[in-house]
Design an enzyme around this catalytic site. Structure first.
Site, short mmCIF file in Angstrom:
data_model
loop_
_atom_site.label_atom_id
_atom_site.label_comp_id
_atom_site.label_asym_id
_atom_site.label_seq_id
_atom_site.Cartn_x
_atom_site.Cartn_y
_atom_site.Cartn_z
N GLY A 8 32.91 -15.15 -38.86
CA GLY A 8 32.85 -13.84 -38.21
C GLY A 8 34.24 -13.26 -38.05
N SER A 97 28.64 -18.82 -30.07
CA SER A 97 27.49 -17.92 -30.16
C SER A 97 26.53 -18.18 -29.00
CB SER A 97 26.75 -18.13 -31.49
OG SER A 97 27.64 -18.08 -32.59
N ASN A 122 29.74 -20.16 -22.71
CA ASN A 122 30.86 -19.27 -22.36
C ASN A 122 32.16 -20.05 -22.46
OD1 ASN A 122 32.76 -17.59 -20.85
ND2 ASN A 122 30.96 -16.45 -20.19
N HIS A 153 25.95 -6.91 -18.65
CA HIS A 153 26.72 -6.83 -19.89
C HIS A 153 26.54 -5.44 -20.52
CE1 HIS A 153 26.81 -11.24 -19.60
NE2 HIS A 153 27.82 -11.19 -20.43
N HIS A 154 27.31 -5.20 -21.54
CA HIS A 154 27.27 -3.93 -22.27
C HIS A 154 25.90 -3.70 -22.91
CE1 HIS A 154 27.63 -6.23 -26.06
NE2 HIS A 154 28.42 -7.01 -25.34
N LYS A 157 24.48 -5.79 -26.10
CA LYS A 157 24.18 -7.22 -26.09
C LYS A 157 22.70 -7.43 -26.40
CE LYS A 157 24.73 -11.47 -23.39
NZ LYS A 157 25.30 -12.21 -24.53
#
EC number: 1.17.1.8
Length: 268
Positions: A8, A97, A122, A153-154, A157
Site C-alpha cells: 500500500g 489493517s 491500532n 472516525h472520518h 472509514k
C-alpha cells in the site's frame, strides 16, 4: 540492517511509512508494493521525499527477495493473502489493517505458526497505553461501574465499529471476567428495558475528517471516569508500525501485538 517492504506504498499510510523507514536508523526500504497504476515509480518520489532507488511493483512476491519484514496496511482480504505469502517465503510481517473477519484472522494466525507476525488493531503508542489503563481501571472499579465505549472516525472509514473500539471492549470484558461475545453490545434501538449490568456498549460515530477518537466510560453512582485517546494525524500509526518492524525482525514465529512491541505485557 533490517530490510523492509511496504505494501500500500502509495496510500496515505503507506507514504508516511515509506518516509519514516527511509529516515529510521537500522531500517532500509528494499521494496514497495501498490495496486496497478503506480508500478515503476520510485517509492521515495511517491512519498514526497528524494528518490530511494526502489521501484514500486504491483505484486508482493516480486518484492520479497532479501526482505526481512513486510509492513502491511492494505485491507483484511489482502492482508490475509499477504500473510500466507510471507509465511511461504519466511518473511516477518507487521499488519496494521482493520476490519478482519473471523476467517481472515484465522488465516493470519495460521501464518503466525510459521513466521513472526505483529497483528494489532491500532499501532499508536498512545492507544496501546489506553488499553493498559482500561485494563487497570476495570480491575479496580469492577462490576460497580458500567462500561461504555464511543468511537468516532472520518466518514470514509469502511468498517464499524473500529477494530480499536472492539479491542477496548475485549480488554474491559477480560479484566471483568466476562465473555466478550456475550458482553459487547453494538446496536441499541427501541424499547430495550433496563441496561443489563454485564453489558459493555460500543457506539460508532462517522463524519468529516476525524482521524480517530476513542473514549471508554466507567459510569458509577455519583461519578464517571472517562479515558480518551484522540489522534490528530495518522503519523502516530505509521511510527508505531515502523517501531514494530524493528522489533519483530529475527523473532521466533508467533502472533505478537503492540503490547509486546512496547514491553507492556511484561509490565502487567
Amino acid at each position: 540492517m533490517v530490510n523492509v517492504v511496504v505494501t500500500g506504498a502509495a496510500g496515505r499510510m503507506g507514504t508516511q511509512i515509506v518516509r519514516l523507514v527511509a529516515a529510521a536508523e537500522g531500517l532500509k526500504l528494499t521494496g514497495a508494493v501498490e495496486r496497478p497504476g503506480h508500478a515503476g515509480q520510485d517509492a521515495g518520489a511517491l512519498a514526497g521525499i528524494p528518490p530511494l532507488g526502489v521501484a514500486v511493483v504491483d505484486d508482493l512476491a516480486g518484492a520479497l527477495a532479501g526482505a526481512d519484514v513486510v509492513i502491511d496496511f492494505t485491507s483484511h482480504e489482502a492482508s490475509a493473502r499477504n500473510a500466507e505469502l510471507c509465511a511461504e517465503k519466511g518473511v516477518a510481517l507487521v499488519i496494521g489493517s482493520t476490519g478482519f473477519t473471523p476467517e481472515a484472522k484465522a488465516r493470519v494466525a495460521a501464518a503466525a505458526a510459521r513466521i513472526p507476525v505483529v497483528f494489532s488493531p491500532n499501532m499508536s503508542v498512545g492507544v496501546n497505553v489506553l488499553f493498559e489503563l482500561v485494563r487497570q481501571a476495570a480491575k479496580v472499579l469492577g462490576d460497580a461501574y458500567d462500561v461504555e465505549i464511543v468511537e468516532i472516525h472520518h466518514k470514509r472509514k469502511r468498517d464499524a465499529p473500529s477494530g480499536t473500539a472492539v479491542a477496548l471492549g475485549e480488554v474491559a470484558a477480560g479484566a471483568l471476567g466476562r465473555d466478550p461475545a456475550d458482553a459487547l453490545a453494538y446496536t441499541r434501538h427501541g424499547i430495550l428495558g433496563e441496561r443489563p449490568p454485564w453489558q459493555i456498549g460500543v457506539q460508532t460515530l462517522r463524519g468529516g475528517d476525524v482521524v480517530g477518537e476513542h473514549t471508554v466510560y466507567f459510569c458509577g453512582e455519583g461519578e464517571r471516569l472517562e479515558l480518551t485517546h484522540r489522534a490528530t494525524s495518522r503519523e502516530q500509526f505509521a511510527r508505531g508500525a515502523v517501531r514494530a518492524a524493528g522489533f519483530i525482525a529475527g523473532k521466533p514465529a508467533g502472533l505478537y501485538d503492540m503490547a509486546d512491541v512496547l514491553g507492556l505485557r511484561s509490565a502487567r
